[in-house]
Design an enzyme around this catalytic site. Structure first.
Site, PDB file in Angstrom:
ATOM      1  N   CYS A   1       0.914  -1.330  -0.269  1.00 36.22           N
ATOM      2  CA  CYS A   1       0.422   0.262  -0.129  1.00 36.22           C
ATOM      3  C   CYS A   1       0.600   1.162  -0.156  1.00 36.22           C
ATOM      4  O   CYS A   1       2.413   0.827  -0.310  1.00 36.22           O
ATOM      5  CB  CYS A   1      -0.899  -0.255   1.745  1.00 36.22           C
ATOM      6  SG  CYS A   1       0.023  -0.034   2.278  1.00 36.22           S
TER       7      CYS A   1
ATOM      8  N   CYS B   1       2.774   2.072   2.970  1.00 40.50           N
ATOM      9  CA  CYS B   1       3.989   1.192   3.326  1.00 40.50           C
ATOM     10  C   CYS B   1       5.228   1.883   2.593  1.00 40.50           C
ATOM     11  O   CYS B   1       6.242   1.576   2.898  1.00 40.50           O
ATOM     12  CB  CYS B   1       3.915  -0.677   2.496  1.00 40.50           C
ATOM     13  SG  CYS B   1       2.190  -1.903   3.519  1.00 40.50           S
TER      14      CYS B   1
ATOM     15  N   ASP C   1      -2.114   9.277 -30.775  1.00 36.36           N
ATOM     16  CA  ASP C   1      -0.966   9.492 -32.024  1.00 36.36           C
ATOM     17  C   ASP C   1      -1.916   9.132 -33.227  1.00 36.36           C
ATOM     18  O   ASP C   1      -3.516   8.994 -33.527  1.00 36.36           O
ATOM     19  CB  ASP C   1      -0.155   8.304 -31.383  1.00 36.36           C
ATOM     20  CG  ASP C   1       0.332   8.044 -32.259  1.00 36.36           C
ATOM     21  OD1 ASP C   1       1.019   8.545 -32.882  1.00 36.36           O
ATOM     22  OD2 ASP C   1       0.443   6.089 -32.478  1.00 36.36           O
TER      23      ASP C   1
ATOM     24  N   ASP D   1      -0.013   3.751 -29.722  1.00 32.58           N
ATOM     25  CA  ASP D   1      -0.808   2.273 -29.881  1.00 32.58           C
ATOM     26  C   ASP D   1       1.266   1.640 -30.086  1.00 32.58           C
ATOM     27  O   ASP D   1       1.412   0.854 -30.275  1.00 32.58           O
ATOM     28  CB  ASP D   1      -1.452   2.177 -31.135  1.00 32.58           C
ATOM     29  CG  ASP D   1      -0.728   2.670 -32.011  1.00 32.58           C
ATOM     30  OD1 ASP D   1       0.120   3.259 -32.326  1.00 32.58           O
ATOM     31  OD2 ASP D   1      -0.462   1.679 -33.442  1.00 32.58           O
TER      32      ASP D   1
ATOM     33  N   ASP E   1       4.818   5.859 -27.892  1.00 37.75           N
ATOM     34  CA  ASP E   1       4.080   6.384 -27.540  1.00 37.75           C
ATOM     35  C   ASP E   1       4.447   6.565 -26.379  1.00 37.75           C
ATOM     36  O   ASP E   1       3.723   6.587 -25.717  1.00 37.75           O
ATOM     37  CB  ASP E   1       2.866   5.529 -28.132  1.00 37.75           C
ATOM     38  CG  ASP E   1       2.754   6.489 -29.287  1.00 37.75           C
ATOM     39  OD1 ASP E   1       3.170   7.427 -30.053  1.00 37.75           O
ATOM     40  OD2 ASP E   1       1.916   5.343 -30.136  1.00 37.75           O
TER      41      ASP E   1
END
Length: 742
Positions: A16, A19, A426, A627, A631
């Site tokens: 978490c 932590c 993109d 994609d 990117d």
């Protein structure tokens, strides 16, 4: 003069945000440590320290003292992955068995409390849940308490532990209550169910977090392990990539990856640079052109001189920037843990205060009333609803997305997407299809000749290495049954190909090739070719001798749904931008077609990330949609990262959302799901807290002096269960919501 060193160490056991904060603060208190920063995304910590004052084993001991571990020296990445995998497997196993054992306990508590030995059966079933499958909560709570800290584990351990111990006492010593005119109540179901539900939340969190490092591994995997070096005497030798130095001459064969950045000195080829530029068309490379690490050579061989190696390559810079951007994300659970850190001591104080108050003013049944009040406070304050508020809404929201083809890997992005007011798209593979296709074809010959000429064109393109040849072949797939024998085939660099049969010379290529052979082009054909070029299409000419017999237009087609999706986003008040590594003319043509005014062409990967960062600095909440590997840095930099499902694995790994079908219309839907989910989370947190705000004072006995009402622990348990049921029911309402955007 003191000299500090900076090192990064893998950390295990982070579950978490608090932590990570605990590890960071513990290291900062160590003598000789100048600074420390925990990267929660990839479970690592960066430490700046004075090696003369402190050593790495001191760090390890300090971190182990609060329940985590630091991997030092050569233990490294592989061991960290093994430990994380083992931890995730163990967590899933604990969740499964805790759920299996908790179910009959709930059934007995709600429906069959009158069966013989009901309490003993529930005790037997609940004990393994507390003592074995949920023991991590108690161990972590103890380690936190040693250093004066509290988190969600503390809350879970405190409430379930008290409820279990109280219930066990009532089971072993029922006469204690009978002698005082009380019924021996038990709350085993509260303990078992809370453990099972919170474990489920931990599993979901671990699964989301584990994917962040796989993107980095795949980026690193783009570089080959070995290269072929050409010595001054012409001797070829295979060496490790780590031995390459600037100035070395390296040989790259067909189908191999480029190992480092450099400049071609001899030979030529087409290179797929989509890893760097994202553009689908391979680029022709000749002596004097630059090549980049991680890109893929196609059919030709060449020699190049290494210029940038190791951490200086463009690919290495992308890897570094992705790591930094991933690590800068604030963990979603931070708010809940912060609340828990305040909530726990407040609840403990109220429980203790109610116990002391009843011991002083409770009369002859002071101990009984004091115990009941204290347990009632702790049971009604059980964090089940608080723990369920966010995960249940997120689970239903993610499920709703999956039904529509939207994979959401990270709860944080689902929570944040509704705030998005700028989207960066993109071009290639996102707005467009991502592969070249023949969009138009005009023939200047009679229908009767066309079939034979198409077979001939297919035969010529089958021998060509040019990437556009694949698009032409695909458009002629119905004319493959009979290959035409060619007497001669010659590739003309930068122009096309020349083929000869026993009767004719055939040309396939651009206008410059036709000019070399003095081919006549009609005004009508010239006008059409110019029109196509203005639309950013590549024109391929097919000629026989001096006669132009066909012209073909090739382009990366805009997806049918892109324009509508962009219009939907703009209608929602979101600014939409397009970035591409392609030429300005191509970018302009695509932007006009989809109704976009804001676009930027010839952008390198770092430029995309810089553009996103600039928008963020102007106060925008930015979503990046891409994609390609190119990117990945911009995706990691953005507030909400979305990958198109038909793109690269690395883009999908970095992105927190993936559009499986690559349909841009799903992005407005994802934002709609986010809005509904966040609204549900807020409602859930309200219900979770309202029960505590009203229930805790009543459980403590605040109404007793006024109306003589004392909350029975059974009612407290029912109220706690009701808060959980209301939260889950509210989350399930999400399933009925409409997410379609008109």
């Amino acid at each position: 003069m003191e000299t500090t060193v900076k090192r990064t160490f893998p950390v295990t056991g982070l579950s978490c945000a608090s932590c990570a904060i605990s590890v960071e603060s513990m290291l900062k208190t160590q003598r000789g440590v100048r600074n420390a920063s925990v990267n929660y995304a990839n479970s690592s910590v960066w430490v700046e320290f004075d090696p003369g004052t402190v050593n790495t084993m001191d760090f390890k001991s300090a971190i182990q003292s609060i329940g985590y571990d630091l991997l030092i020296e050569e233990e490294g990445q592989n061991q960290q992955e093994e430990i994380q995998h083992a931890h995730y497997k163990k967590l899933k196993n604990n969740t499964f068995w805790a759920s299996i054992l908790a179910l009959p306990v709930v059934v007995i508590a709600m429906l069959f409390m009158d069966i013989p030995n009901a309490n003993w059966i529930m005790l037997v079933l609940t004990t393994p849940v507390i003592a074995w499958f949920g023991r991590g909560f108690f161990v972590n709570a103890f380690n936190q308490a040693k250093h004066g800290k509290a988190n969600m584990d503390t809350l879970v351990a405190l409430s379930t532990g008290i409820a279990y111990l109280f219930s066990a006492f009532s089971t072993f010593f029922p006469h204690f209550w009978h002698e005082r005119g009380q019924h021996p109540h038990v709350y085993f179901e509260a303990s078992a169910v809370v453990i099972a539900f919170i474990l489920l939340g931990k599993v979901l969190e671990e699964r989301a977090k584990s994917s962040t490092s796989s993107a980095i591994k795949k980026l690193i995997g783009l570089q080959p392990n070995t290269v072929i070096i050409i010595h001054d005497n012409g001797h070829e030798e295979e060496i490790s990539i780590s031995q390459v130095s600037p100035g070395n001459k390296l040989l790259v064969k067909p189908g191999e990856k480029i190992p480092v950045d450099g400049e071609i000195t001899s030979g030529s080829s087409f290179i797929d640079e989509s890893t760097i530029t994202g553009e689908s068309l391979p680029v022709e490379k000749v002596p004097g052109n630059l090549v980049f690490a991680g890109t893929m050579n196609q059919k030709g061989s060449f020699v190049f001189t290494a210029q940038k190696v190791g951490g200086d390559t463009v690919l290495a810079q992308i890897i570094k920037m992705v790591q930094q951007a991933q690590g800068s994300k604030p963990p979603v659970q931070k708010l809940v843990d912060t609340i828990a850190g305040i909530f726990v001591p407040v609840v403990m104080a109220i429980a203790l205060l109610s116990f002391v108050t009843w011991m002083i003013f409770g009369g002859e049944n002071a101990l009984t009333q004091a115990l009941l009040a204290m347990v009632s406070v702790l049971v009604i304050a059980c964090p089940c609803a608080l723990g369920l508020a966010t995960p249940t809404a997120i689970m239903v929201g993610m499920g709703k997305g999956a039904e529509s083809g939207i994979l959401i890997k990270d709860a944080g992005s689902l929570e944040l997407a509704h705030k998005v007011n700028a989207i960066v798209l993109d071009k290639t593979g996102t707005i467009t299809e991502g592969k070249p296709v023949v969009t138009d074809m005009i023939w200047n010959v009679p229908e009767s000749e066309m079939s034979g000429l198409k077979q001939l064109l297919f035969s010529i393109e089958s021998q060509s290495e040019h990437p556009l040849a694949e698009a032409v072949k695909a458009s002629l797939k119905n004319h493959t049954e009979k290959r035409v024998a060619l007497e001669k085939f010659e590739s003309v660099t930068g122009k096309g190909a020349v083929a000869r049969t026993h009767e004719d010379v055939f040309l396939v290529g651009n206008k410059r090739l036709l000019d070399d052979y003095k081919v006549t082009i009609s005004e009508e054909n010239l006008t059409q070719m110019e029109t196509w070029q203005e639309e950013a299409k590549t024109v391929v000419c097919f000629a026989r001798n001096n006669e132009l017999i066909a012209i073909l237009a090739i382009a990366d087609k805009v997806k049918d749904t892109s324009a509508k999706a962009i219009n939907q986003l703009q209608t929602m008040g979101i600014e939409v931008y397009m970035l591409t590594g392609d030429h300005t003319q191509t970018a302009k043509a695509v932007a006009q077609k989809v109704g976009l005014k804001s676009f930027k062409a010839e952008v390198m990967p770092s430029g995309k990330a810089d553009f996103v960062k600039a928008l963020q600095q102007n106060g925008k909440v930015v979503a990046m949609v891409g994609d390609g590997i190119n990117d990945s840095h911009a995706l990691a930099q953005s507030d909400v990262s979305i990958a198109m499902g038909k793109g690269s694995d690395i883009a999908m790994d970095v992105a927190k959302m993936t559009i499986i079908s690559s349909d841009l219309q799903l992005i407005p839907r994802a934002i709609r799901i986010s809005k509904l989910t966040v609204k549900t989370i807020h409602q859930n947190l309200f219900w979770a807290f309202i029960y505590n705000v009203i229930g805790i004072p009543i459980a403590a006995g605040i109404l007793f002096p006024l109306w003589g009402f004392m909350l029975n622990p059974m009612i407290a348990g029912a109220a706690m269960a009701l808060s959980s049921v209301s939260v889950v029911s509210n989350s399930l309402r999400l399933k009925t919501k409409n997410i379609h955007i008109q």
